[in-house]
Scaffold this active site. Structure first.
Site, PDB file in Angstrom:
ATOM      1  N   GLN A  69      -3.219  -4.957  10.904  1.00 30.47           N
ATOM      2  CA  GLN A  69      -2.373  -3.763  10.944  1.00 30.47           C
ATOM      3  C   GLN A  69      -3.052  -2.431  10.671  1.00 30.47           C
ATOM      4  O   GLN A  69      -2.846  -1.472  11.421  1.00 30.47           O
ATOM      5  CB  GLN A  69      -1.205  -3.929   9.958  1.00 30.47           C
ATOM      6  N   SER A  70      -3.854  -2.316   9.626  1.00 30.53           N
ATOM      7  CA  SER A  70      -4.381  -0.992   9.258  1.00 30.53           C
ATOM      8  C   SER A  70      -5.249  -0.402  10.366  1.00 30.53           C
ATOM      9  O   SER A  70      -5.064   0.746  10.772  1.00 30.53           O
ATOM     10  CB  SER A  70      -5.166  -1.077   7.949  1.00 30.53           C
ATOM     11  N   ARG A  90     -12.064 -12.070  20.057  1.00 29.97           N
ATOM     12  CA  ARG A  90     -12.781 -13.337  20.187  1.00 29.97           C
ATOM     13  C   ARG A  90     -12.216 -14.138  21.352  1.00 29.97           C
ATOM     14  O   ARG A  90     -10.998 -14.275  21.479  1.00 29.97           O
ATOM     15  CB  ARG A  90     -12.639 -14.149  18.895  1.00 29.97           C
ATOM     16  N   GLU A 191      -1.402  -5.507   2.364  1.00 31.17           N
ATOM     17  CA  GLU A 191      -0.429  -4.428   2.191  1.00 31.17           C
ATOM     18  C   GLU A 191       0.090  -4.308   0.760  1.00 31.17           C
ATOM     19  O   GLU A 191      -0.019  -3.258   0.129  1.00 31.17           O
ATOM     20  CB  GLU A 191       0.753  -4.657   3.153  1.00 31.17           C
ATOM     21  N   ASP A 220      -1.127  -0.479   4.725  1.00 34.26           N
ATOM     22  CA  ASP A 220      -1.789  -0.747   6.002  1.00 34.26           C
ATOM     23  C   ASP A 220      -1.646   0.422   6.976  1.00 34.26           C
ATOM     24  O   ASP A 220      -2.606   1.112   7.294  1.00 34.26           O
ATOM     25  CB  ASP A 220      -1.220  -2.021   6.629  1.00 34.26           C
ATOM     26  N   GLY A 299      11.384  15.086  -5.842  1.00 29.52           N
ATOM     27  CA  GLY A 299      11.082  16.491  -5.589  1.00 29.52           C
ATOM     28  C   GLY A 299      11.649  17.454  -6.607  1.00 29.52           C
ATOM     29  O   GLY A 299      11.590  18.662  -6.411  1.00 29.52           O
ATOM     30  N   GLY A 300      12.266  16.949  -7.689  1.00 33.06           N
ATOM     31  CA  GLY A 300      12.807  17.843  -8.701  1.00 33.06           C
ATOM     32  C   GLY A 300      14.269  18.179  -8.497  1.00 33.06           C
ATOM     33  O   GLY A 300      14.916  18.737  -9.389  1.00 33.06           O
TER      34      GLY A 300
END
Length: 480
Positions: A69-70, A90, A191, A220, A299-300
């Site tokens: 995935q990454s 492969r 992950e 990922d 976010g406050g």
């Protein structure tokens, strides 16, 4: 790729005499050379309509040594932006995800198809002498090599940084690993390991419960996004330096970057309690590390997930509701609490902080009388920020996401039609066209002949050599 001219075509263009040749040169010299660059050294603005001047990374050639995935997230983004992405697999096996979580018998899994769009696939046995030769020719041809093997795997293949740059000094070698240099750099990472070691899990979940991982693949796919950004920056720098470089992204680093507000809160703790966290209002003391905060906003602005009409049977009948200070009076009017606008216990943000739990309970009494979409419509009309909890079913069926190319339907020769996520970055002059993922080795001959220039005879020899085909299985012993 340059088009070769036939002998007949050459004879048509070849001057018949030196005089004729001089005449042609003389005629050409009268025409002033076209200016292709502006005063600042950049190309002159294209006269083609926006979206028709090619893609952002047209001409960039990416050698994709990635799997799972990454890495594939990174190379798929490059391909979406126009890079020619050649995926090396492969013979007979390919990327392991082709067969993982398979839902259609005999077809590539959605795990593979949704991470490998817009790529070409070539199968190569990297241990075969002829296979190594093909790889080296690809390295000379490409601009970027992307890999997410286990630490040291590329070196064991003989593809060290030094060897790659001897073959192609302009090559950018980009790698995803679990950890950066340090005590854990040789450890294998997946992950959820990245989410745990990057600080996300310790700050996710409810205070009284265990740490939780998130459904978003921030380890990922998040690190793949970071690597793609680094590659684009390296390509830009190469236009100035003329040389390639290493680009490295550790999954732990990528998760921490996405969890930076929690590192912010860790430092704030030294100066007193985190007043926007709900535990402050409940009189629960803080420890020495950023706590899990349930659905508190990072976010406050105080926020929480509230039940909506139908929550008893629908697990996604909820909405995220933010009690933003500038729209507090609108909230009071909407939920039928106009007296809160002047009540000293509710009128100002500092007074509300210790009472957030009861405030959200009162707001929830109102949201439970309406569907999440009705709440959204009513709140948006007066600028109250809310977000319905959308299920994956709702997202898959959302027309606006189809219209913008965020969700795309693709047709596949063996599995039929399926949905995938399109390019999350929208560019007005580099329009993404999502194409299906390649079959295993689908473009092997095309790449060998059209890209690397192998002749028909050389191709035939390669086919019989075993460099691009799976090894023969030993014959089964006959029953006695």
């Amino acid at each position: 790729m340059a088009i070769k001219k036939t002998s007949k075509e050459k004879s048509r263009t070849k001057p018949k005499s030196k005089a004729a040749s001089k005449k042609i040169v003389k005629l050409k010299s009268k025409k002033p050379a076209a200016k292709t660059k502006s005063a600042n050294g950049l190309p002159k603005p294209s006269s083609k309509p926006y979206g028709q001047a090619g893609k952002a990374l047209d001409g960039v050639k990416s050698l994709d040594f990635t799997h799972v995935q990454s890495g594939p997230t990174c190379t798929q983004l490059l391909a979406y932006l126009g890079a020619d992405c050649i995926k090396v697999e492969r013979p007979g096996v390919g990327d392991i995800t082709r067969g993982q979580l398979r839902d259609v018998k005999g077809a590539d899994s959605l795990y593979f198809t949704m991470l490998n769009a817009n790529k070409r696939s070539i199968t190569i046995d990297s241990k075969h002498p002829k296979g190594k030769e093909i790889l080296e020719r690809l390295i000379k041809y490409c601009d970027v090599l992307v890999e997410n093997f286990a630490p040291g795997a590329l070196d064991r293949m003989g593809l060290t940084w030094e060897h790659i740059h001897k073959l192609n000094p302009r090559m950018i070698v980009a790698s995803v690993k679990g950890f950066g240099p340090g005590p854990y750099e040789d450890c294998k990472v997946y992950e959820n390991v990245a989410q745990c070691t990057g600080g996300a899990a310790s700050t996710t979940g409810f205070r009284e419960g265990p740490p939780l991982v998130t459904g978003a693949q921030i380890g990922d796919s998040g690190t793949g996004l970071h690597l793609a950004f680094g590659i684009c920056a390296a390509l830009y720098q190469r236009t100035r330096t003329g040389r390639g470089q290493k680009v490295f992204a550790a999954m732990q680093d990528g998760v921490l970057n996405l969890a930076r507000v929690k590192l912010r809160d860790q430092q704030r703790l030294a100066h007193g309690p985190l007043t926007e966290y709900s535990q402050y209002g409940e009189g629960i003391p803080f420890g020495n590390a950023t706590p899990r905060a349930g659905n508190d906003s990072g976010g406050g602005q105080p926020g929480w997930i509230l039940k909506c009409k139908g929550w008893e049977t629908d697990p996604d009948a909820y909405i995220y509701f933010i009690t933003q200070a500038p729209v507090w009076e609108a909230i009071c009017d909407l939920i039928g609490k106009p007296e809160w606008k002047t009540d000293p216990d509710y009128a100002k943000p500092p007074a509300r902080l210790p009472r957030l739990k009861s405030i959200f309970a009162t707001i929830e009494e109102w949201t439970m009388t309406k569907t999440k979409f009705e709440v959204m419509d009513l709140c948006n009309a007066v600028d109250i920020p809310v977000g319905p909890i959308l299920s994956m079913k709702e997202i898959a069926e959302e027309k606006s996401l189809r219209d913008t190319g965020t969700v795309v339907e693709v047709d596949h020769p063996t599995r039929g039609k399926y949905l995938t996520v399109g390019n999350p970055v929208k560019m007005s002059d580099s329009v993404t066209e999502v194409k299906r993922s390649p079959l295993l080795g689908e473009h092997t001959e095309e790449i060998l002949t059209e890209v690397l220039g192998y002749s028909a005879k050389e191709l035939a020899d390669i086919k019989t050599s075993g460099a691009i085909t799976p090894p023969d299985k030993p014959a089964k012993a006959e029953a006695a």
